[in-house]
Design an enzyme around this catalytic site. Sequence first.
Site: not given
Ligand code: NDP
Length: 437
Positions: A123, A163
């Site tokens: 990571k 990520d």
């Molecule tokens: P993104 O940055 O695309 O999305 C994250 C989302 O979470 C955004 O909508 C963000 O809000 C929201 N968020 C952040 N903080 C909060 C909070 N306090 N309350 C509610 N919503 C919140 O990231 P990903 O979707 O790619 O990843 C999300 C999670 O999944 C991470 O932990 C990542 O490690 C995990 N993951 C991702 C993978 C991938 O392929 N992308 C694979 C495996 C795991 P806002 O839109 O306002 O910024």
Amino acid sequence: MMISSLLQTLNIRETHEPHYYSSVYKFFKSLEGQGILLKEEDTFYIQKLLVPERIITFQVPWEDDQGHLHVNTGYRVQHNGALGLYKGGLRFHPSVNLDIIKALAFEQTFKNALTGYPMGGAKGGSDFNPKGRSKREVRRFSYAFIEALAPYIGEHVDIPAGDLGIDGEILGYMNAKYQNLKQESLYPLTGKPVLLNGSFIRKEATGFGLIYFIDAFYQEVLNDSIQGKTILISGAGNVGIHAALKASSLGGIVVGISDSSGYVYDPQGLNISEIIDHKITNNQPLEIYHNQNIVFKDNMFWHHPCEIALPCAKEDDVGLEDIKLLHQNGVKVVAEGANIAVKSEAIQYMKENKIMYGPGKAANAGGVFVSALEIEQNRTFHQWHPAVVDDKLKTLMKNLFHDMYNQANQQYEKLMGAANQLAYIRILQAMKLRGLY
Ligand code: NDP
């Protein structure tokens, strides 16, 4: 042998690195719950598993649009490569530090082992915050970051993906910079844009895979499907949005979705294409969603009733109080789109109350599965049709659920222990076969 004394011997302390300590502790405790005791004769291998094989920390100097100079810190933790090349995402977020990256790399090692592909765990990332930065600043930073990391990665060594804070566009920039540095057409990253030798469905893979995993549970355990089930999803980013899209296409009813600004909730079901337009096409926060009657800004997202709860935003999202309320309101399934999203007390509560819990290392493995398919396509000079990739993803997630369920002796409340056991046995055997290295 006790895990606490082993952690002490290796100087892994809760006060120094709370996330890493907690991940390791939780992992070995869950093995204990499966009746797997740490054997004296395995001490060397377990110690090797707990000390990352390589930790790279580097500075990333860059210049903003006003000509001011900045320096951020970059990290890559290559945790364990017994099963194959290092694989795991990069994240750009102000919360990034060595402790959290070590914890995520540790988790990734076991997630990758579960996939059955020849991949070790890693990571990385930086404490750079892309939010509020111009496109040119983000591109400049991405070039500087990959230039500093380039000597340590490569298509036969370590292939990072995206990520938090890193999308396909950034991966495209980083891939191009790497190729430019090496003067060769290499593929050091996955999650690239499709036109730049990426894979179809990679962007969608984690969210789609999460829903395939849950659907496999409904089919295999309950002889039912996701159709008509109410769903809450925290996080409207890459994972959350694609989970919402796939769930609604299979007849699931997404009643709530959140982002960092607030959430939208409608017990009748949300209009997912309008939410995608708002969040992805127009890049707007949910707090200014056009239908203000369904917008909320309180901290009560998990207080709303649903049958399926999917934390897809960040670590430590669901605590004991949240899970108790979800339970009172009829939740049957909680699965982690985000890594380490459910706190240990909540996991224990679910086990005791027979709530199906899909641990991230299995439930969100769709991303790494399609990354493996992307590597396969790059190496064989092919690009498969989206339907082919989607079909493979569905089969891989279904098989993963099936393997874990059987490993858990068909007791779905024991899936986490079973997943950890399956992954641990594979890695331990591989380490033993390798001897000293
Ligand atoms: P993104 O940055 O695309 O999305 C994250 C989302 O979470 C955004 O909508 C963000 O809000 C929201 N968020 C952040 N903080 C909060 C909070 N306090 N309350 C509610 N919503 C919140 O990231 P990903 O979707 O790619 O990843 C999300 C999670 O999944 C991470 O932990 C990542 O490690 C995990 N993951 C991702 C993978 C991938 O392929 N992308 C694979 C495996 C795991 P806002 O839109 O306002 O910024």
